[in-house]
Write a protein that holds these residues in place. Structure first.
Motif, PDB file in Angstrom:
ATOM      1  N   ALA A  59       0.821  -1.213   0.000  1.00 29.83           N
ATOM      2  CA  ALA A  59       0.000   0.000   0.000  1.00 29.83           C
ATOM      3  C   ALA A  59       0.857   1.266   0.000  1.00 29.83           C
ATOM      4  O   ALA A  59       0.574   2.223  -0.731  1.00 29.83           O
ATOM      5  N   ILE A  60       1.901   1.285   0.836  1.00 31.62           N
ATOM      6  CA  ILE A  60       2.738   2.487   0.925  1.00 31.62           C
ATOM      7  C   ILE A  60       3.474   2.758  -0.393  1.00 31.62           C
ATOM      8  O   ILE A  60       3.464   3.897  -0.888  1.00 31.62           O
ATOM      9  N   PRO A  61       4.125   1.753  -1.019  1.00 42.52           N
ATOM     10  CA  PRO A  61       4.728   2.022  -2.332  1.00 42.52           C
ATOM     11  C   PRO A  61       3.707   2.484  -3.369  1.00 42.52           C
ATOM     12  O   PRO A  61       4.016   3.328  -4.221  1.00 42.52           O
ATOM     13  N   PHE A  62       2.486   1.953  -3.282  1.00 39.72           N
ATOM     14  CA  PHE A  62       1.438   2.352  -4.229  1.00 39.72           C
ATOM     15  C   PHE A  62       1.097   3.831  -4.068  1.00 39.72           C
ATOM     16  O   PHE A  62       1.045   4.584  -5.047  1.00 39.72           O
ATOM     17  N   ALA A 149      -0.385 -11.859  -6.928  1.00 40.72           N
ATOM     18  CA  ALA A 149      -0.551 -10.802  -5.923  1.00 40.72           C
ATOM     19  C   ALA A 149       0.833 -10.238  -5.544  1.00 40.72           C
ATOM     20  O   ALA A 149       1.858 -10.922  -5.690  1.00 40.72           O
ATOM     21  N   PRO A 150       0.866  -8.992  -5.059  1.00 45.13           N
ATOM     22  CA  PRO A 150      -0.258  -8.094  -4.784  1.00 45.13           C
ATOM     23  C   PRO A 150      -0.623  -7.222  -5.986  1.00 45.13           C
ATOM     24  O   PRO A 150       0.246  -6.791  -6.735  1.00 45.13           O
ATOM     25  N   GLY A 151      -1.920  -6.934  -6.123  1.00 41.89           N
ATOM     26  CA  GLY A 151      -2.359  -6.048  -7.197  1.00 41.89           C
ATOM     27  C   GLY A 151      -1.851  -4.634  -7.012  1.00 41.89           C
ATOM     28  O   GLY A 151      -1.529  -3.945  -7.985  1.00 41.89           O
ATOM     29  N   LEU A 152      -1.758  -4.193  -5.745  1.00 38.02           N
ATOM     30  CA  LEU A 152      -1.228  -2.846  -5.493  1.00 38.02           C
ATOM     31  C   LEU A 152       0.253  -2.765  -5.856  1.00 38.02           C
ATOM     32  O   LEU A 152       0.752  -1.699  -6.227  1.00 38.02           O
ATOM     33  N   GLY A 153       0.956  -3.890  -5.747  1.00 35.45           N
ATOM     34  CA  GLY A 153       2.355  -3.905  -6.161  1.00 35.45           C
ATOM     35  C   GLY A 153       2.486  -3.716  -7.657  1.00 35.45           C
ATOM     36  O   GLY A 153       3.342  -2.953  -8.137  1.00 35.45           O
ATOM     37  N   LEU A 154       1.625  -4.403  -8.419  1.00 35.72           N
ATOM     38  CA  LEU A 154       1.609  -4.220  -9.865  1.00 35.72           C
ATOM     39  C   LEU A 154       1.222  -2.788 -10.206  1.00 35.72           C
ATOM     40  O   LEU A 154       1.822  -2.156 -11.093  1.00 35.72           O
ATOM     41  N   GLY A 155       0.216  -2.256  -9.491  1.00 34.73           N
ATOM     42  CA  GLY A 155      -0.191  -0.871  -9.721  1.00 34.73           C
ATOM     43  C   GLY A 155       0.914   0.116  -9.398  1.00 34.73           C
ATOM     44  O   GLY A 155       1.108   1.106 -10.109  1.00 34.73           O
ATOM     45  N   ALA A 156       1.654  -0.138  -8.315  1.00 28.69           N
ATOM     46  CA  ALA A 156       2.755   0.749  -7.932  1.00 28.69           C
ATOM     47  C   ALA A 156       3.826   0.781  -9.015  1.00 28.69           C
ATOM     48  O   ALA A 156       4.355   1.848  -9.364  1.00 28.69           O
ATOM     49  N   ARG A 157       4.123  -0.378  -9.587  1.00 32.99           N
ATOM     50  CA  ARG A 157       5.134  -0.420 -10.643  1.00 32.99           C
ATOM     51  C   ARG A 157       4.659   0.331 -11.879  1.00 32.99           C
ATOM     52  O   ARG A 157       5.418   1.102 -12.480  1.00 32.99           O
ATOM     53  N   TYR A 158       3.414   0.120 -12.248  1.00 39.51           N
ATOM     54  CA  TYR A 158       2.849   0.777 -13.431  1.00 39.51           C
ATOM     55  C   TYR A 158       2.844   2.297 -13.267  1.00 39.51           C
ATOM     56  O   TYR A 158       3.275   3.037 -14.157  1.00 39.51           O
ATOM     57  N   ILE A 159       2.374   2.757 -12.113  1.00 40.75           N
ATOM     58  CA  ILE A 159       2.264   4.195 -11.877  1.00 40.75           C
ATOM     59  C   ILE A 159       3.645   4.838 -11.742  1.00 40.75           C
ATOM     60  O   ILE A 159       3.896   5.917 -12.278  1.00 40.75           O
ATOM     61  N   PHE A 160       4.554   4.167 -11.026  1.00 41.20           N
ATOM     62  CA  PHE A 160       5.903   4.720 -10.878  1.00 41.20           C
ATOM     63  C   PHE A 160       6.613   4.783 -12.228  1.00 41.20           C
ATOM     64  O   PHE A 160       7.272   5.793 -12.549  1.00 41.20           O
ATOM     65  N   THR A 161       6.475   3.728 -13.040  1.00 35.35           N
ATOM     66  CA  THR A 161       7.119   3.718 -14.353  1.00 35.35           C
ATOM     67  C   THR A 161       6.546   4.803 -15.244  1.00 35.35           C
ATOM     68  O   THR A 161       7.276   5.474 -15.985  1.00 35.35           O
ATOM     69  N   MET A 162       5.227   5.001 -15.159  1.00 40.52           N
ATOM     70  CA  MET A 162       4.614   6.055 -15.952  1.00 40.52           C
ATOM     71  C   MET A 162       5.106   7.430 -15.504  1.00 40.52           C
ATOM     72  O   MET A 162       5.403   8.301 -16.331  1.00 40.52           O
ATOM     73  N   GLY A 163       5.201   7.640 -14.191  1.00 43.76           N
ATOM     74  CA  GLY A 163       5.714   8.911 -13.689  1.00 43.76           C
ATOM     75  C   GLY A 163       7.136   9.166 -14.145  1.00 43.76           C
ATOM     76  O   GLY A 163       7.488  10.283 -14.552  1.00 43.76           O
ATOM     77  N   LEU A 164       7.970   8.121 -14.095  1.00 43.95           N
ATOM     78  CA  LEU A 164       9.349   8.255 -14.556  1.00 43.95           C
ATOM     79  C   LEU A 164       9.389   8.572 -16.045  1.00 43.95           C
ATOM     80  O   LEU A 164      10.165   9.432 -16.497  1.00 43.95           O
ATOM     81  N   GLY A 165       8.520   7.899 -16.810  1.00 46.83           N
ATOM     82  CA  GLY A 165       8.470   8.155 -18.248  1.00 46.83           C
ATOM     83  C   GLY A 165       8.008   9.564 -18.572  1.00 46.83           C
ATOM     84  O   GLY A 165       8.544  10.211 -19.477  1.00 46.83           O
ATOM     85  N   ARG A 166       7.015  10.065 -17.826  1.00 45.78           N
ATOM     86  CA  ARG A 166       6.534  11.422 -18.083  1.00 45.78           C
ATOM     87  C   ARG A 166       7.587  12.459 -17.703  1.00 45.78           C
ATOM     88  O   ARG A 166       7.734  13.500 -18.356  1.00 45.78           O
ATOM     89  N   LEU A 167       8.341  12.180 -16.640  1.00 45.77           N
ATOM     90  CA  LEU A 167       9.400  13.098 -16.230  1.00 45.77           C
ATOM     91  C   LEU A 167      10.490  13.173 -17.294  1.00 45.77           C
ATOM     92  O   LEU A 167      10.942  14.258 -17.689  1.00 45.77           O
ATOM     93  N   LEU A 168      10.922  12.008 -17.789  1.00 49.63           N
ATOM     94  CA  LEU A 168      11.945  11.981 -18.841  1.00 49.63           C
ATOM     95  C   LEU A 168      11.425  12.628 -20.120  1.00 49.63           C
ATOM     96  O   LEU A 168      12.175  13.307 -20.835  1.00 49.63           O
ATOM     97  N   ARG A 169      10.147  12.427 -20.406  1.00 47.03           N
ATOM     98  CA  ARG A 169       9.545  13.033 -21.598  1.00 47.03           C
ATOM     99  C   ARG A 169       9.589  14.557 -21.523  1.00 47.03           C
ATOM    100  O   ARG A 169       9.954  15.228 -22.500  1.00 47.03           O
TER     101      ARG A 169
END
Length: 422
Positions: A59-62, A149-169
């Motif tokens: 939950a916290i990483p998410f 599982a965990p689904g929030l772990g998968l979500g955390a990776r997706y959201i963090f990767t997207m944030g990193l991608g938007r920052l680099l963009r």
């Protein structure tokens, strides 16, 4: 759902949503039915979900990933407005689009392919909100044991990767300002941006932009030698502590009351923003499906990614280079962030138990009973620690489960609402 059900649900979602163009009557009736079936399927499975302790640890990483993404999106919005405003509307009107061989290739295909194929390529089969919803479906499929599982772990990776991608963009497209493939865009969307360039552009760009000999002199002296004359000033907004942003955002008097309200008007921007943010979302969704679920549905999603890419180029939302770069950047970023969640990664507890098991096998072969007893004791301690770490009151876990489902659904609604216009 644990087999091919998730793939069928994904295909059904895209197909039913596309019916809005083919049969609005059928779409208005089928879509509520499909949504109701999907929601009921998840709600009925949530009480039987067995991995809430893993979700609690994720939950916290998410949440941290969400805040990181919001910060990246804020920085990106600042950059979008800045690169649009810095050269003024006159530059946008007068600057021709860059030559794009991908656009030429698609136009040539229109002349050689059958009309039916061309119409399929032109069709608005899938958009940004579809890829977001496909990932949401993937994340919720943990309750059906379709995804690890965990689904929030998968979500955390997706959201963090997207944030990193938007920052680099944002760092990429703010470094060099490229003209839009749609020259009329800036005048239509940013009609309050000043027509003249920013004072930096007046000094460092305008005197040398169209004179090769001036550029040669600039390279020789490595100093801005031309006299730009009297600078044309800009309106300075009073935004309190954030007034320094006025120099980058260049607001007009009529839109200078709030810097945040100004950013919300930026939308996707009107310069060419290398690389494509839409394609980044599409590629990350496809990578998540490929790693977490696999199967025929992953191949279908990659086909939809390709279809979305050619439409971005065909409709001149982006140049070909933007889509190509977004594809390989998305793949590389997803591979790089595997430390957050991985379908193949083993937990520390599992690795520790495997080491003990290997030690037991070797000790048994050597008839070393002392080592066997010691390893058995270590295994009992390890299992006891795992059991103790998983002890959480049933009431607390129920509250966490309800809060997780409600919060996640709220995020889904916000994401779809805020991205409905692209």
């Amino acid at each position: 759902m644990s087999g091919a059900g998730l793939g069928i649900a994904a295909i059904s979602y895209v197909a039913v949503d596309y019916m809005r163009y083919v049969s609005p009557w059928g779409h208005s009736r089928l879509q509520p039915v499909l949504w109701s079936v999907l929601v009921l399927a998840v709600v009925t499975r949530v009480p039987f979900y067995k991995h809430w302790s893993k979700e609690l640890r994720a939950a916290i990483p998410f949440l941290a990933s969400i805040f990181f993404l919001l910060g990246a999106l804020l920085f990106e919005a600042l950059c979008v407005r800045s690169v649009t405003a810095v050269l003024g509307l006159d530059w946008h009107r007068d600057t021709s689009p860059l030559p794009d061989t991908g656009q030429w290739f698609l136009l040539a295909l229109n002349e050689s392919l059958p009309e039916t194929i061309v119409e399929i390529l032109r069709a608005h089969i899938i958009g940004l909100h579809h890829f977001l919803m496909l990932f949401v479906m993937l994340g919720f499929s943990v309750v059906f044991d379709s995804v690890k599982a965990p689904g929030l772990g998968l979500g955390a990776r997706y959201i963090f990767t997207m944030g990193l991608g938007r920052l680099l963009r944002a760092i990429t497209f703010v470094s060099t300002i490229l003209p839009s493939a749609r020259p009329w865009c800036a005048s239509a969307r940013f009609n309050n941006v000043p027509s003249h360039p920013h004072r930096w552009a007046q000094k460092y760009y305008v005197p040398y932009a169209k004179d090769p000999s001036a550029i040669r002199q600039l390279l020789h002296w490595d100093a801005a030698y031309a006299d730009p004359g009297n600078y044309i000033g800009d309106y300075r907004a009073d935004w309190g502590p954030m007034s320094f942003l006025s120099d980058f955002l260049r607001p007009s008097y009529s839109e200078g009351s709030s810097w945040f309200a100004l950013l919300k008007k930026a939308g996707g921007g009107c310069n060419d923003l290398l690389y494509s943010g839409h394609m980044l979302v599409a590629v990350l969704t496809a990578m998540a499906w490929t790693e977490a679920y696999g199967g025929f549905s992953s191949a279908l999603i990659w086909l939809l990614v390709a279809h979305s890419a050619q439409r971005e180029i065909r409709e001149r939302h982006h140049y070909s280079v933007d889509c190509v770069v977004a594809i390989y950047v998305g793949i590389l970023l997803w591979k790089m962030t595997g430390f957050i969640w991985s379908n193949k990664r083993k937990s520390k507890q599992t690795v520790r138990l495997e080491k003990i098991q290997n030690g037991l096998i070797h000790a048994a072969k050597d008839s070393d009973m002392e080592t066997v007893r010691r390893l058995v004791e270590e295994m009992e301690v390890s299992l006891g620690e795992e059991k103790q770490s998983g002890v959480v009151s049933k009431r607390a876990m129920t509250v966490f489960a309800c809060a997780t489902v409600i919060t996640t659904l709220g995020i889904v609604v916000l994401a779809l609402t805020l991205t409905s216009d692209g």
